[in-house]
Motif scaffolding. Structure first.
Motif, PDB file in Angstrom:
ATOM      1  N   LEU A 156      64.567  58.684  -0.219  1.00 36.67           N
ATOM      2  CA  LEU A 156      64.071  57.455  -0.918  1.00 36.67           C
ATOM      3  C   LEU A 156      64.689  56.956  -2.035  1.00 36.67           C
ATOM      4  O   LEU A 156      65.381  58.080  -2.763  1.00 36.67           O
ATOM      5  N   GLU A 157      65.019  56.065  -2.538  1.00 40.23           N
ATOM      6  CA  GLU A 157      65.838  55.526  -3.555  1.00 40.23           C
ATOM      7  C   GLU A 157      64.828  55.484  -4.711  1.00 40.23           C
ATOM      8  O   GLU A 157      65.279  55.905  -5.814  1.00 40.23           O
ATOM      9  N   ARG A 158      63.652  55.302  -4.591  1.00 40.84           N
ATOM     10  CA  ARG A 158      62.666  55.151  -5.820  1.00 40.84           C
ATOM     11  C   ARG A 158      61.136  55.583  -5.235  1.00 40.84           C
ATOM     12  O   ARG A 158      60.994  54.923  -3.973  1.00 40.84           O
ATOM     13  N   ALA A 159      60.300  55.655  -5.893  1.00 43.39           N
ATOM     14  CA  ALA A 159      59.009  56.130  -5.608  1.00 43.39           C
ATOM     15  C   ALA A 159      57.959  55.890  -6.473  1.00 43.39           C
ATOM     16  O   ALA A 159      58.333  56.020  -7.639  1.00 43.39           O
ATOM     17  N   VAL A 160      56.772  55.422  -6.124  1.00 45.17           N
ATOM     18  CA  VAL A 160      55.729  55.390  -7.007  1.00 45.17           C
ATOM     19  C   VAL A 160      54.431  56.015  -6.454  1.00 45.17           C
ATOM     20  O   VAL A 160      53.971  56.073  -5.619  1.00 45.17           O
ATOM     21  N   VAL A 161      53.890  56.737  -7.523  1.00 44.81           N
ATOM     22  CA  VAL A 161      52.595  57.564  -7.307  1.00 44.81           C
ATOM     23  C   VAL A 161      51.508  57.236  -8.054  1.00 44.81           C
ATOM     24  O   VAL A 161      51.743  56.997  -9.214  1.00 44.81           O
ATOM     25  N   VAL A 162      50.332  56.707  -7.407  1.00 45.61           N
ATOM     26  CA  VAL A 162      49.243  56.205  -8.144  1.00 45.61           C
ATOM     27  C   VAL A 162      48.194  56.885  -8.020  1.00 45.61           C
ATOM     28  O   VAL A 162      47.705  57.123  -6.680  1.00 45.61           O
ATOM     29  N   SER A 163      47.421  57.094  -9.066  1.00 43.17           N
ATOM     30  CA  SER A 163      46.033  57.752  -8.942  1.00 43.17           C
ATOM     31  C   SER A 163      46.080  58.948  -7.858  1.00 43.17           C
ATOM     32  O   SER A 163      45.049  59.348  -7.448  1.00 43.17           O
ATOM     33  N   ALA A 164      47.090  59.908  -8.296  1.00 42.70           N
ATOM     34  CA  ALA A 164      47.188  61.210  -7.266  1.00 42.70           C
ATOM     35  C   ALA A 164      46.486  62.438  -7.865  1.00 42.70           C
ATOM     36  O   ALA A 164      46.672  62.583  -9.045  1.00 42.70           O
ATOM     37  N   PRO A 165      45.708  62.816  -6.927  1.00 44.62           N
ATOM     38  CA  PRO A 165      44.943  64.177  -7.441  1.00 44.62           C
ATOM     39  C   PRO A 165      45.949  65.496  -7.572  1.00 44.62           C
ATOM     40  O   PRO A 165      46.003  66.490  -6.684  1.00 44.62           O
ATOM     41  N   LEU A 259      58.073  56.966 -10.388  1.00 45.97           N
ATOM     42  CA  LEU A 259      57.060  56.387 -11.335  1.00 45.97           C
ATOM     43  C   LEU A 259      55.600  57.378 -11.027  1.00 45.97           C
ATOM     44  O   LEU A 259      55.301  56.836  -9.910  1.00 45.97           O
ATOM     45  N   VAL A 260      55.030  57.855 -12.157  1.00 44.48           N
ATOM     46  CA  VAL A 260      53.632  58.313 -11.700  1.00 44.48           C
ATOM     47  C   VAL A 260      52.714  57.624 -12.649  1.00 44.48           C
ATOM     48  O   VAL A 260      52.762  57.552 -13.693  1.00 44.48           O
ATOM     49  N   ILE A 261      51.501  57.022 -12.191  1.00 45.98           N
ATOM     50  CA  ILE A 261      50.656  56.205 -12.918  1.00 45.98           C
ATOM     51  C   ILE A 261      49.369  57.081 -12.861  1.00 45.98           C
ATOM     52  O   ILE A 261      48.808  57.168 -11.699  1.00 45.98           O
ATOM     53  N   HIS A 262      48.408  57.331 -13.796  1.00 50.21           N
ATOM     54  CA  HIS A 262      47.367  57.575 -13.904  1.00 50.21           C
ATOM     55  C   HIS A 262      46.507  57.014 -14.756  1.00 50.21           C
ATOM     56  O   HIS A 262      46.945  56.314 -15.909  1.00 50.21           O
ATOM     57  N   ALA A 263      45.001  57.015 -14.843  1.00 46.49           N
ATOM     58  CA  ALA A 263      44.241  56.471 -15.632  1.00 46.49           C
ATOM     59  C   ALA A 263      43.417  57.578 -16.423  1.00 46.49           C
ATOM     60  O   ALA A 263      42.731  58.422 -15.453  1.00 46.49           O
ATOM     61  N   GLN A 264      43.234  57.644 -17.603  1.00 50.62           N
ATOM     62  CA  GLN A 264      42.255  58.800 -18.056  1.00 50.62           C
ATOM     63  C   GLN A 264      40.996  58.953 -17.856  1.00 50.62           C
ATOM     64  O   GLN A 264      40.102  59.862 -17.767  1.00 50.62           O
ATOM     65  N   ASP A 265      40.474  57.665 -17.203  1.00 49.91           N
ATOM     66  CA  ASP A 265      38.975  57.482 -17.075  1.00 49.91           C
ATOM     67  C   ASP A 265      38.659  57.607 -15.394  1.00 49.91           C
ATOM     68  O   ASP A 265      37.598  57.340 -15.113  1.00 49.91           O
ATOM     69  N   ASP A 266      39.875  58.008 -14.887  1.00 50.12           N
ATOM     70  CA  ASP A 266      39.584  58.168 -13.195  1.00 50.12           C
ATOM     71  C   ASP A 266      38.557  59.035 -12.917  1.00 50.12           C
ATOM     72  O   ASP A 266      38.537  60.307 -13.296  1.00 50.12           O
ATOM     73  N   PRO A 267      37.350  58.465 -12.182  1.00 53.17           N
ATOM     74  CA  PRO A 267      36.332  59.256 -11.853  1.00 53.17           C
ATOM     75  C   PRO A 267      36.519  60.361 -10.868  1.00 53.17           C
ATOM     76  O   PRO A 267      35.691  61.334 -10.666  1.00 53.17           O
ATOM     77  N   PHE A 268      37.834  60.269 -10.350  1.00 48.80           N
ATOM     78  CA  PHE A 268      38.133  61.312  -9.230  1.00 48.80           C
ATOM     79  C   PHE A 268      39.268  62.462  -9.894  1.00 48.80           C
ATOM     80  O   PHE A 268      39.308  63.421  -9.118  1.00 48.80           O
ATOM     81  N   PRO A 282      63.416  64.758 -15.656  1.00 48.79           N
ATOM     82  CA  PRO A 282      63.677  63.655 -16.438  1.00 48.79           C
ATOM     83  C   PRO A 282      63.872  62.239 -15.301  1.00 48.79           C
ATOM     84  O   PRO A 282      64.120  61.172 -16.060  1.00 48.79           O
ATOM     85  N   MET A 283      63.798  62.514 -14.149  1.00 49.06           N
ATOM     86  CA  MET A 283      63.712  61.388 -13.239  1.00 49.06           C
ATOM     87  C   MET A 283      62.466  60.838 -12.860  1.00 49.06           C
ATOM     88  O   MET A 283      62.374  60.104 -12.127  1.00 49.06           O
ATOM     89  N   VAL A 284      61.274  61.565 -13.802  1.00 40.84           N
ATOM     90  CA  VAL A 284      60.105  60.682 -13.399  1.00 40.84           C
ATOM     91  C   VAL A 284      59.566  60.153 -14.876  1.00 40.84           C
ATOM     92  O   VAL A 284      59.622  60.705 -16.108  1.00 40.84           O
ATOM     93  N   GLU A 285      59.163  59.099 -14.588  1.00 37.35           N
ATOM     94  CA  GLU A 285      58.435  58.095 -15.663  1.00 37.35           C
ATOM     95  C   GLU A 285      57.076  58.303 -15.481  1.00 37.35           C
ATOM     96  O   GLU A 285      56.430  58.130 -14.432  1.00 37.35           O
ATOM     97  N   TYR A 286      56.268  58.452 -16.429  1.00 39.51           N
ATOM     98  CA  TYR A 286      54.842  58.771 -16.374  1.00 39.51           C
ATOM     99  C   TYR A 286      54.128  57.814 -17.215  1.00 39.51           C
ATOM    100  O   TYR A 286      54.336  57.562 -18.416  1.00 39.51           O
ATOM    101  N   GLU A 287      52.922  57.273 -16.684  1.00 41.90           N
ATOM    102  CA  GLU A 287      52.290  56.428 -17.333  1.00 41.90           C
ATOM    103  C   GLU A 287      50.724  56.720 -17.325  1.00 41.90           C
ATOM    104  O   GLU A 287      50.144  57.124 -16.299  1.00 41.90           O
ATOM    105  N   LEU A 288      50.203  57.240 -18.447  1.00 37.45           N
ATOM    106  CA  LEU A 288      48.979  57.710 -18.464  1.00 37.45           C
ATOM    107  C   LEU A 288      48.078  56.505 -19.309  1.00 37.45           C
ATOM    108  O   LEU A 288      48.303  56.314 -20.688  1.00 37.45           O
ATOM    109  N   HIS A 289      47.307  55.530 -18.837  1.00 33.04           N
ATOM    110  CA  HIS A 289      46.448  54.608 -19.280  1.00 33.04           C
ATOM    111  C   HIS A 289      45.137  55.171 -19.704  1.00 33.04           C
ATOM    112  O   HIS A 289      44.671  56.007 -19.010  1.00 33.04           O
TER     113      HIS A 289
END
Length: 337
Positions: A156-165, A259-268, A282-289
């Motif tokens: 993969l050239e790029r990947a996005v991980v969303v709401s992962a446990p 890119l890894v995206i999480h929400a602090q209020d995720d009920p899971f 260093p190649m991981v961009e992390y977003e915590l909303h």
């Protein structure tokens, strides 16, 4: 690109964020199915949006637990991929495309082999096409583990991980309390029915690790994973499965922009899924909303016509020219942490 996600006032609740997208009707894009035979005699189905041309960028979409092309987030991503002139293909986990898979085993949160096989096939038939991927929830954990376990060999050239446990044991425990038990109950019933169908299949009955009566008692993910997932997929027990399959420990080994995206209020989720700076490559961009729920991220509109943050963010990251956001010390940047 740093973009803050802020929900509208009516969607600040994590349960509105999680449930409303599930209820909201999304137009179904036209797809065609390709059956992919696997080396062990089983199969997975790929649903293609249009006909890919060699050289055209391909986005691989990896759904969550018991998801498929019908899932709201998959449909929305297919629509946005078409607008962005990306070829897109949905990689179904075994048994999730509407037809039972052939073997006793199914899929699990750390099963990177099927994804790796799909990516290998895509690279073989479309050698000049850059490959991208987005994984949601369980599919996001699979994608994170794939990226970290393959390191520089990731296709993969790029990947996005969303709401992962990313810490499976903690997430399983989280779903045993409060309102979150409703999500667990809904998903466990679907898993039980799928397993019951296999127990009733003559060729597979003797390979099943439990009986019908025992299956009825597995009312939590922890119990189901201990009595079904772990033995069917070669793990010693549930703790061995959770330890080996959790994606958190793989983030530090990722060598391709992710890119890894999480929400602090995720009920899971719990705070245990949130990586420390030392756990991020260093190649991981992390977003915590602060808000967003589980694969929700409703950004505006109204309940009968919401619009969403995820698709635009995913497309922007895929087409970004920067490999990652970096701090002065060279570490990866996060939107908020």
């Amino acid at each position: 690109m740093k973009t803050l996600f802020t929900p509208p006032w009516w969607a600040a609740s994590p349960h509105v964020q999680t449930i409303l997208p599930f209820l909201f009707k999304v137009a179904k894009p036209i797809t065609f199915r390709q059956r992919q035979e696997l080396p062990d005699g089983d199969f997975v189905d790929l649903d293609w949006l249009g006909q890919a041309q060699n050289g055209q960028p391909i986005l691989v979409i990896i759904h969550g637990l018991e998801g498929n092309t019908e899932s709201h987030y998959v449909r929305r991503m297919l629509i946005e991929a078409k607008k962005a002139k990306l070829a897109a293909v949905v990689h179904h986990h075994r048994g999730c495309s509407g037809e039972p898979n052939r073997l006793a085993r199914s899929y699990h949160s750390g099963d990177v082999n099927d994804l790796a096989y799909t990516l290998g096939q895509l690279k073989h038939y479309y050698p000049d096409s850059p490959l991208y991927a987005v994984g949601y929830s369980l599919g996001g954990n699979v994608l994170a583990k794939y990226q970290g376990s393959t390191q520089q060999h990731s296709l993969l050239e790029r990947a996005v991980v969303v709401s992962a446990p990313l810490t499976l044991g903690a997430c399983a425990k989280r779903l045993e309390s409060g309102f979150s038990t409703l999500y667990q109950r809904f998903l466990i019933k679907r898993l039980q029915q799928k397993m019951l169908d296999k127990i009733n299949t003559t060729d597979l009955t003797e390979q099943m690790p439990i009986t019908k009566e025992q299956l009825k008692m597995l009312n939590t993910f922890y119990l189901f994973d201990d009595k079904v997932t772990a033995p069917l997929h070669g793990f010693t027990d549930v703790n061995d499965y959770y330890q080996q399959a959790s994606g958190l420990g793989y983030l530090q080994y990722i060598t391709k922009p992710t890119l890894v995206i999480h929400a602090q209020d995720d009920p899971f989720m719990t705070a245990e899924v949130i990586p420390t700076q030392d756990q991020l490559s260093p190649m991981v961009e992390y977003e915590l909303h602060e808000f967003g729920g589980h694969v929700g991220f409703i950004a505006g509109g109204w309940p009968w016509k919401p619009h969403f943050y995820l698709e635009q963010r995913i497309i922007a990251f895929i087409f970004s020219e920067e490999n990652t956001l970096t701090e002065p010390d060279g570490s990866s940047s996060s939107l908020s942490h």
